[in-house]
Motif scaffolding. Sequence first.
Motif, short mmCIF file in Angstrom:
data_model
loop_
_atom_site.label_atom_id
_atom_site.label_comp_id
_atom_site.label_asym_id
_atom_site.label_seq_id
_atom_site.Cartn_x
_atom_site.Cartn_y
_atom_site.Cartn_z
N ILE A 61 5.57 6.52 -2.45
CA ILE A 61 4.84 5.29 -2.73
C ILE A 61 3.47 5.66 -3.27
O ILE A 61 2.76 6.50 -2.69
CB ILE A 61 4.72 4.41 -1.47
CG1 ILE A 61 6.13 3.97 -1.03
CG2 ILE A 61 3.82 3.21 -1.71
CD1 ILE A 61 6.15 3.13 0.21
N GLU A 62 3.12 5.03 -4.38
CA GLU A 62 1.89 5.39 -5.10
C GLU A 62 1.11 4.11 -5.41
O GLU A 62 1.65 3.18 -6.02
CB GLU A 62 2.28 6.11 -6.39
CG GLU A 62 1.15 6.32 -7.37
CD GLU A 62 1.66 6.77 -8.74
OE1 GLU A 62 0.81 6.97 -9.63
OE2 GLU A 62 2.89 6.91 -8.92
N GLU A 63 -0.14 4.07 -4.98
CA GLU A 63 -0.97 2.92 -5.31
C GLU A 63 -1.30 2.94 -6.80
O GLU A 63 -1.53 4.00 -7.38
CB GLU A 63 -2.25 2.92 -4.49
CG GLU A 63 -3.03 1.62 -4.58
CD GLU A 63 -4.14 1.50 -3.55
OE1 GLU A 63 -4.72 0.42 -3.41
OE2 GLU A 63 -4.41 2.51 -2.86
N HIS A 116 1.64 -1.34 -6.00
CA HIS A 116 2.17 -0.04 -5.59
C HIS A 116 3.46 0.24 -6.36
O HIS A 116 4.33 -0.64 -6.51
CB HIS A 116 2.48 0.00 -4.09
CG HIS A 116 1.25 0.02 -3.22
ND1 HIS A 116 0.60 -1.14 -2.84
CD2 HIS A 116 0.58 1.06 -2.67
CE1 HIS A 116 -0.43 -0.81 -2.08
NE2 HIS A 116 -0.47 0.50 -1.96
#
Length: 224
Positions: A213-215, A200
């Motif tokens: 938050i970015e996967e 992430h």
Amino acid sequence: MANFPRSLPERASLYANAIHEIRMRLRMVEDLRRTELPQLFVYESCRLQLRMTCECLAMACLAAQGDYETHRALREGYAVPAIFKVLAEAHPNFFPRPANLRETLDGWLFNANASRPLAITRDQVEALWNRSGSDLHRASAKRYVARTNAVDFDAVRRGTDSFWWLLANHAVELTASPGDSVVTVLHVLIDTATDAMALHFIHANCDSKTVTIEEFFVDAPPAS
């Protein structure tokens, strides 16, 4: 000339690939310790994997910062202490640290400095690299005549365990471009039962005081 990664996704991908290789090398040490080969040969093979593990971590740290120009050692060297020294001068927060990231009903919770005393530190990585090299390079006349064949599998176990304590759940800061108000951290979670890896990006905008938050998925992970 090598095509060094520059963008955040490129750097994160190379970092993840290096961590994946470390995982495989740590598993190799565990497999070697279960063999019935002569113990000296097993020990030397374990030490080789640990030394390569330290070098892979140095490459991972270098990838995260995307700095291949500050010093020649960052492009052509493999000596872990030298790489760490140069990185620390330009990027004081280059070394990965224990961290926790989990999703709750109320949102994400991120602890960038989790307490994990057994996790390997920068100084310990350097010491492990030096010790492993010393144990491997035993074929000098003085050492060979002295028959210094002592093995220390407890030290090997401590080395592998301390790596797992760090890498199984950690974060590393990705250096931002000059003037960029967004600080990005890459969080890595490894399932030690399956070795599956979750990544992430954590983007902190210093101007708006917001966090997203970015996967992240690696396009072509190396074969296990």
